[in-house]
Design an enzyme around this catalytic site. Structure first.
Site, PDB file in Angstrom:
ATOM      1  N   ARG A 140      49.419 -61.250 -20.722  1.00  0.00           N
ATOM      2  CA  ARG A 140      49.609 -62.130 -21.872  1.00  0.00           C
ATOM      3  C   ARG A 140      49.379 -61.423 -23.206  1.00  0.00           C
ATOM      4  O   ARG A 140      49.758 -61.928 -24.256  1.00  0.00           O
ATOM      5  CB  ARG A 140      48.689 -63.353 -21.760  1.00  0.00           C
ATOM      6  CG  ARG A 140      49.246 -64.434 -20.837  1.00  0.00           C
ATOM      7  CD  ARG A 140      48.378 -65.671 -20.865  1.00  0.00           C
ATOM      8  NE  ARG A 140      47.190 -65.522 -20.047  1.00  0.00           N
ATOM      9  CZ  ARG A 140      46.160 -66.362 -20.067  1.00  0.00           C
ATOM     10  NH1 ARG A 140      46.164 -67.395 -20.892  1.00  0.00           N
ATOM     11  NH2 ARG A 140      45.119 -66.169 -19.278  1.00  0.00           N
TER      12      ARG A 140
ATOM     13  N   THR B 152      38.647 -61.434  -7.880  1.00  0.00           N
ATOM     14  CA  THR B 152      37.329 -61.008  -8.360  1.00  0.00           C
ATOM     15  C   THR B 152      36.425 -60.567  -7.213  1.00  0.00           C
ATOM     16  O   THR B 152      35.659 -59.606  -7.347  1.00  0.00           O
ATOM     17  CB  THR B 152      36.656 -62.142  -9.139  1.00  0.00           C
ATOM     18  OG1 THR B 152      36.688 -63.345  -8.344  1.00  0.00           O
ATOM     19  CG2 THR B 152      37.374 -62.409 -10.450  1.00  0.00           C
TER      20      THR B 152
ATOM     21  N   ASP C 227      36.689 -58.386 -20.472  1.00  0.00           N
ATOM     22  CA  ASP C 227      37.425 -59.129 -21.489  1.00  0.00           C
ATOM     23  C   ASP C 227      36.632 -60.315 -22.041  1.00  0.00           C
ATOM     24  O   ASP C 227      37.206 -61.248 -22.586  1.00  0.00           O
ATOM     25  CB  ASP C 227      38.777 -59.613 -20.934  1.00  0.00           C
ATOM     26  CG  ASP C 227      38.624 -60.570 -19.753  1.00  0.00           C
ATOM     27  OD1 ASP C 227      37.477 -60.808 -19.312  1.00  0.00           O
ATOM     28  OD2 ASP C 227      39.658 -61.077 -19.261  1.00  0.00           O
TER      29      ASP C 227
ATOM     30  N   GLU D 154      37.503 -75.331  -8.471  1.00  0.00           N
ATOM     31  CA  GLU D 154      38.537 -75.001  -9.451  1.00  0.00           C
ATOM     32  C   GLU D 154      39.213 -76.280  -9.946  1.00  0.00           C
ATOM     33  O   GLU D 154      39.286 -77.288  -9.232  1.00  0.00           O
ATOM     34  CB  GLU D 154      39.573 -74.068  -8.836  1.00  0.00           C
ATOM     35  CG  GLU D 154      39.035 -72.701  -8.439  1.00  0.00           C
ATOM     36  CD  GLU D 154      38.420 -71.952  -9.598  1.00  0.00           C
ATOM     37  OE1 GLU D 154      38.960 -72.035 -10.721  1.00  0.00           O
ATOM     38  OE2 GLU D 154      37.394 -71.282  -9.379  1.00  0.00           O
TER      39      GLU D 154
ATOM     40  N   ASN E 228      42.504 -63.191 -23.572  1.00  0.00           N
ATOM     41  CA  ASN E 228      43.690 -62.967 -22.749  1.00  0.00           C
ATOM     42  C   ASN E 228      44.979 -62.880 -23.549  1.00  0.00           C
ATOM     43  O   ASN E 228      46.045 -62.640 -22.985  1.00  0.00           O
ATOM     44  CB  ASN E 228      43.816 -64.087 -21.719  1.00  0.00           C
ATOM     45  CG  ASN E 228      42.647 -64.106 -20.754  1.00  0.00           C
ATOM     46  OD1 ASN E 228      42.433 -63.147 -20.029  1.00  0.00           O
ATOM     47  ND2 ASN E 228      41.882 -65.179 -20.769  1.00  0.00           N
TER      48      ASN E 228
ATOM     49  N   ASN F 149      44.897 -25.120 -53.228  1.00  0.00           N
ATOM     50  CA  ASN F 149      44.207 -24.555 -52.060  1.00  0.00           C
ATOM     51  C   ASN F 149      45.132 -24.091 -50.949  1.00  0.00           C
ATOM     52  O   ASN F 149      44.683 -23.475 -49.994  1.00  0.00           O
ATOM     53  CB  ASN F 149      43.242 -25.598 -51.488  1.00  0.00           C
ATOM     54  CG  ASN F 149      43.946 -26.889 -51.093  1.00  0.00           C
ATOM     55  OD1 ASN F 149      44.963 -27.243 -51.661  1.00  0.00           O
ATOM     56  ND2 ASN F 149      43.377 -27.609 -50.137  1.00  0.00           N
TER      57      ASN F 149
END
Length: 462
Positions: free
Chosen positions: A19, A82, A106, A158, A231, A389
């Site tokens: 993303r 994970t 992140d 979830e 993200n 220079n």
């Protein structure tokens, strides 16, 4: 092998971050001058963990190149969840009887204070696992924390799997955990990828240990912003704004004045002493240190530089250099790397200094270029002075002694030395050494041709 006790930090940083729409690995995108991952590593080090392990995958070589070798790396060949990422690092804690703190590359806003509170809560309550949670008004999309009658966590559900009652829960999972290492090893052996995504989820470890009767607590973070992941570019900008605001608030609490904090940009490693005033649009970057009683004028940018006490900088850029006390810089001056500006020096408008040392009380008030030079004390550099220079192949050095006076529009062609107390006449091009207290005039004698213009016109008329 003897088993070790202590804490290790395990940072998951293998994701591609699609993303972000970038060729750069997501965790290398910067916030306040540092990669997101580096912020998390620095936070872990504040906790004085025994070791820090980073799980890398997408762009692993680039991550190692940027972050360096001050941490241990584990490679996750395929990003299979994970739980799978933690499995890759299991060898690092197989002989640990301490704890494993799981973090994410992140989530750069997580503070050492919050994590220390999590760890203390875990130990004080004799827990086997502690989940960092928080409460938010709109928990849509987040895993819900399900607690039992003892207020311990029995499951993490979830969003897509939650029923109507569970959807009303506002306590959510941050994804950060503090495990007893032996129990993490034990549960990892039991998780499977029997799900739609065919991935191994770390949240399954919580359910397994809960069913086996282990004590799983949840520490509620006071600031929900700290657990937010980055993200997308939008979230990156939001994280930048939040961190910048916290940095500015800290320095104001330490005695620094900011006329417009919203437009003042200070990176995390900058140090500012009290009674310094920052005007709108100031940018302080890298390992810059600003002394006391300084005035940093509007739209000035200072990078990796040390600024002494009582310095005034107006609308100028200073890079990788040192400015000593009571100096005045600008407006519109440009101090390039490896320069040292002495005490009570004036570097005025449209003056550029590069790789040079400027002695105390010297003045270059305007329209001057000083490159690859050593300039003494109490020197006057007239308007339009140029240190020549570069010969087309190499850079050469110019040395100017104390109390030298250089008139306007002089060219000093290096390598050359102007000795103490000498005077350079305006408009001179100096190619040879000038003795002490001498007057050097290096220009053609003026010739006036009488009636030249009149004669030119008459010749055109014929």
């Amino acid at each position: 092998m003897e088993k070790s006790k202590g804490d290790i930090a395990l940072i998951l940083a293998a994701g591609a971050g699609t993303r972000m729409k970038s060729q750069k690995p997501k965790v290398l995108h910067e916030i306040c001058g540092k990669p997101m991952l580096q912020h998390v590593i620095d936070t872990a080090k504040e906790l004085k963990v025994d070791q820090t392990i980073v799980v890398v995958g997408h762009g692993a070589e680039r991550v190692r190149e940027i972050i360096g070798e001050n941490v241990n790396y584990v490679y996750q060949d395929q990003q299979l969840g994970t739980g799978h990422a933690v499995m890759q690092a299991e060898s690092f804690f197989e002989n640990y009887e301490g704890n494993v703190l799981v973090l994410y590359g992140d989530t750069p806003l997580i503070s050492a204070k919050t994590l220390q509170e999590l760890m203390d809560y875990h130990k004080e309550n004799h827990l086997d696992v502690t989940v960092l949670t928080t409460k938010i008004k709109d928990p849509t999309g987040y895993g819900r924390i399900i607690r039992n009658h003892k207020n311990e966590i029995k499951a993490i559900v979830e969003h897509k799997d939650a029923d109507q009652e569970q959807l009303k829960i506002t306590e959510i999972n941050s994804g950060m955990y503090y495990f007893k290492a032996n129990l993490l090893r034990h549960a990892l052996k039991q998780i499977t990828n029997d799900n739609v995504q065919k991935e191994y989820y770390l949240t399954d470890v919580i359910g397994i240990l809960s069913q086996e009767g282990y004590h799983i607590g949840g520490y509620i973070a006071k600031n929900e912003v700290e657990i937010q992941g980055v993200n997308s570019r939008i979230q990156l900008a939001q994280a930048e704004f939040y961190m910048r605001q916290k940095i500015n608030e800290y320095w104001m609490s330490q005695g620094v004045t900011m006329l417009d904090p919203k437009s003042t940009y200070i990176q995390k490693e900058v140090i500012i002493e009290r009674d310094t005033i920052l005007y709108p649009g100031v940018q302080l970057e890298g390992k810059t240190k600003i002394g006391q009683n300084c005035i940093i004028g509007a739209n000035s940018r200072i990078v990796n530089s040390r600024i002494g006490d009582n310095v005034e900088i107006q609308c100028s850029t200073i890079l990788d250099s040192k400015v000593k006390k009571y100096a005045k810089i600008g407006p519109y001056a440009y101090i390039r790397p490896n320069s040292e500006i002495g005490e009570d020096v004036k570097i005025g408008d449209f003056v550029e200094v590069k790789n040079s040392i400027i002695g105390n009380h010297t003045k270059a008030s305007h329209l001057t270029y000083i490159g690859d030079a050593e300039v003494g004390e109490y020197v006057n550099l007239g308007c339009g002075t140029v240190f020549v220079n570069y010969d087309g192949k190499k850079k050469h050095k110019t040395i100017v002694g104390d109390h030298v006076f250089i008139g306007c529009n002089a060219n000093l062609v290096a390598p050359v030395q102007i000795k103490e107390g000498a005077y350079i006449a305006a408009g001179s091009t100096i190619t040879d050494e000038v003795p002490a207290e001498a007057l050097s005039i290096a220009r053609a004698r003026q010739i006036n041709k009488e009636d030249w213009v009149k004669k030119k016109k008459e010749s055109k008329d014929k």
